[in-house]
Design a protein around this motif. Sequence first.
Motif, PDB file in Angstrom:
ATOM      1  N   ASP A 131      42.863  40.367  33.544  1.00  0.00           N
ATOM      2  CA  ASP A 131      42.086  39.452  34.309  1.00  0.00           C
ATOM      3  C   ASP A 131      43.072  38.053  34.170  1.00  0.00           C
ATOM      4  OD1 ASP A 131      40.642  37.481  35.429  1.00  0.00           O
ATOM      5  OD2 ASP A 131      39.216  37.319  33.603  1.00  0.00           O
ATOM      6  N   TRP A 132      43.946  37.820  35.146  1.00  0.00           N
ATOM      7  CA  TRP A 132      44.648  36.625  35.004  1.00  0.00           C
ATOM      8  C   TRP A 132      44.259  35.410  35.294  1.00  0.00           C
ATOM      9  CZ3 TRP A 132      48.342  32.926  35.640  1.00  0.00           C
ATOM     10  CH2 TRP A 132      49.847  33.050  35.257  1.00  0.00           C
ATOM     11  N   SER A 133      43.490  34.804  34.298  1.00  0.00           N
ATOM     12  CA  SER A 133      42.331  34.034  34.432  1.00  0.00           C
ATOM     13  C   SER A 133      42.717  32.379  34.389  1.00  0.00           C
ATOM     14  CB  SER A 133      41.529  34.204  33.456  1.00  0.00           C
ATOM     15  OG  SER A 133      40.108  33.907  33.659  1.00  0.00           O
ATOM     16  N   ALA A 159      43.739  37.405  30.298  1.00  0.00           N
ATOM     17  CA  ALA A 159      45.168  36.430  30.093  1.00  0.00           C
ATOM     18  C   ALA A 159      44.571  35.195  30.382  1.00  0.00           C
ATOM     19  CB  ALA A 159      45.899  37.052  31.432  1.00  0.00           C
ATOM     20  N   TYR A 160      44.495  34.281  29.251  1.00  0.00           N
ATOM     21  CA  TYR A 160      43.996  33.158  29.403  1.00  0.00           C
ATOM     22  C   TYR A 160      45.082  31.977  30.014  1.00  0.00           C
ATOM     23  CZ  TYR A 160      41.128  29.234  27.088  1.00  0.00           C
ATOM     24  OH  TYR A 160      40.418  28.364  27.040  1.00  0.00           O
ATOM     25  N   PHE A 191      44.331  40.434  25.001  1.00  0.00           N
ATOM     26  CA  PHE A 191      44.454  39.069  25.145  1.00  0.00           C
ATOM     27  C   PHE A 191      46.119  39.113  25.658  1.00  0.00           C
ATOM     28  CE2 PHE A 191      44.695  34.778  23.861  1.00  0.00           C
ATOM     29  CZ  PHE A 191      43.642  34.072  24.584  1.00  0.00           C
ATOM     30  N   GLN A 192      46.294  37.984  26.717  1.00  0.00           N
ATOM     31  CA  GLN A 192      47.412  37.351  26.725  1.00  0.00           C
ATOM     32  C   GLN A 192      47.406  35.946  27.156  1.00  0.00           C
ATOM     33  OE1 GLN A 192      48.737  39.684  30.376  1.00  0.00           O
ATOM     34  NE2 GLN A 192      49.659  41.449  29.202  1.00  0.00           N
ATOM     35  N   LEU A 193      48.676  35.271  27.142  1.00  0.00           N
ATOM     36  CA  LEU A 193      48.820  33.851  27.613  1.00  0.00           C
ATOM     37  C   LEU A 193      49.293  33.947  28.934  1.00  0.00           C
ATOM     38  CD1 LEU A 193      47.978  32.884  24.742  1.00  0.00           C
ATOM     39  CD2 LEU A 193      49.737  31.205  24.917  1.00  0.00           C
ATOM     40  N   PRO A 218      51.121  38.794  24.065  1.00  0.00           N
ATOM     41  CA  PRO A 218      52.096  38.655  25.089  1.00  0.00           C
ATOM     42  C   PRO A 218      51.903  37.317  26.151  1.00  0.00           C
ATOM     43  CG  PRO A 218      51.115  40.740  25.216  1.00  0.00           C
ATOM     44  CD  PRO A 218      50.144  39.710  24.256  1.00  0.00           C
ATOM     45  N   VAL A 219      52.848  37.102  26.596  1.00  0.00           N
ATOM     46  CA  VAL A 219      52.833  35.967  27.895  1.00  0.00           C
ATOM     47  C   VAL A 219      53.094  36.838  29.150  1.00  0.00           C
ATOM     48  CG1 VAL A 219      54.064  34.049  28.942  1.00  0.00           C
ATOM     49  CG2 VAL A 219      53.765  34.169  26.236  1.00  0.00           C
ATOM     50  N   THR A 220      52.154  36.328  29.998  1.00  0.00           N
ATOM     51  CA  THR A 220      52.280  36.919  31.475  1.00  0.00           C
ATOM     52  C   THR A 220      52.805  35.712  32.523  1.00  0.00           C
ATOM     53  OG1 THR A 220      51.490  38.200  33.522  1.00  0.00           O
ATOM     54  CG2 THR A 220      49.886  36.903  31.871  1.00  0.00           C
TER      55      THR A 220
END
Length: 482
Positions: A131-133, A159-160, A191-193, A218-220
């Motif tokens: 969820d690229w949120s 993915a916050y 969880f991702q940033l 991780p970072v996306t």
Amino acid sequence: MSAGDPAADGRPVVFRNGLVLTMDDRHTVLPDADVLVVGDRIAAVGVGLDAPADAVEIDATGGILMPGMIDTHRHMWQTAMRGYGADWTLTQYFVWYYLDHGRLFRPEDVHAGNVLAALEAIDAGVTTTVDWSHGLRTVEHADAAADALESVPGRFVLAYGNIQQGPWEWATSPEFRDFHRRRIDGGRLGFQLAFDVTGDPSFPEKAAFEVARELDVPVTTHAGVWGATNDDGIRLMHEHGFMTPSTVYVHAATLNPDSYHRIAATGGSVSVSTESEQSAGQGYPPTWALRRHDIGVSLSMDTSVWWSGDLFSAMRATLGADRAREHLDAHARQETVTHAHLRAEHVVDWATRGGSRALGMDSQVGSLQAGRKADVVLLRNDASPVMFPLLNPYGHVAFQAQRGDVHTVLVDGRVVKHEHRLVGVDLAAARRGVEATVSYLMDAMGEEAWRRGMNPDIPATAVLDNPYTYTEWDAGSAQWKH
Ligand SMILES: [Zn+2]
């Protein structure tokens, strides 16, 4: 289906007599084979398996068994606006969400979109979704997003992100830290940033990368997006040591070879959203370039504000775009492509293992092997003239099958869809939630803005003169007349 209720928790499940695409390292394909699930794990894959006496038996005859698919980039909160932006460009999307109306979304609107998107995912056999949120403008929004994901029996990675602030602001805030401690640490939710790197030479995003490193997440990042992010962002990330094997570069469509080299050298992967890139304008879907640089690929749908969230369309569009490019390039050289590089098998791999590798979950999901988590999809549709003959299983998944053929889905060993219907979920409640959001947004925007947003102006097109419609030769001017 023989014994009992497939939704009954805790009982083993055995699929009988299907064509099994294991997607293991050797891509083993087993005709007329069984998959046995005990608890949350795959216990065995093979022919004529013994199953416990209390196992629920699901007939897979005439069907394909494959691992649950994995989407590595989906803005789930936007599903509340399903289809609204069908005719948008990326520019119109940015204006609508980033500038004009994105901040209207309340926590309950993020919740409503996320619930619907989560149901849509498992219905289509997408058992893991990132969820690229990026609509989390307060922590209350983030809690609503997490609540929604936890309420649906799929596997999700939050993915916050927050497009209303710089990542150096929200990622360093005490509220964000507190959220991570409360909701993520040790929990079930991945969880991702999620943030983009603008290419500003002062590299303000550094602070957010440092938070990701400290939290070990991780970072996306949307990278190589025409008019938005470019090679400068990649270079800055690389020079500061923030490109890692867990970094996911979304789109990566408008980049030069130097950037691809940096991604390949640091082991990151690219989330390709072919339908999005083709329609919105981030750049040509980059699989043709990624193949040449040996960069890992996963697939994604991006947002249901344009497209629907199933990976059959992603696989199909990706094969088409890659092959179209190959043919077009060859024709420009007066050459003929006699063997396509990209195969159906490749896109099925990207829709399963590509995702599990990108998310660092490859030892858990992405393949049907004993010991893996039981995320299983059965494609079977006895009423469909498209389900036979089953001659080329990868080709069948990529070019023939669709969402309606998803017969049964297991996530974590639990039956979440059976006989083409979601099991144990409240679709009516999801509908009510989204209807409330839509009517609130219509009120908040006003009728005129709502209508204009959905119906962008069409640029003028000059229609060329058509010589075959001329009827009369004018000898005086030596021209055809109409
Ligand atoms: Zn996106």
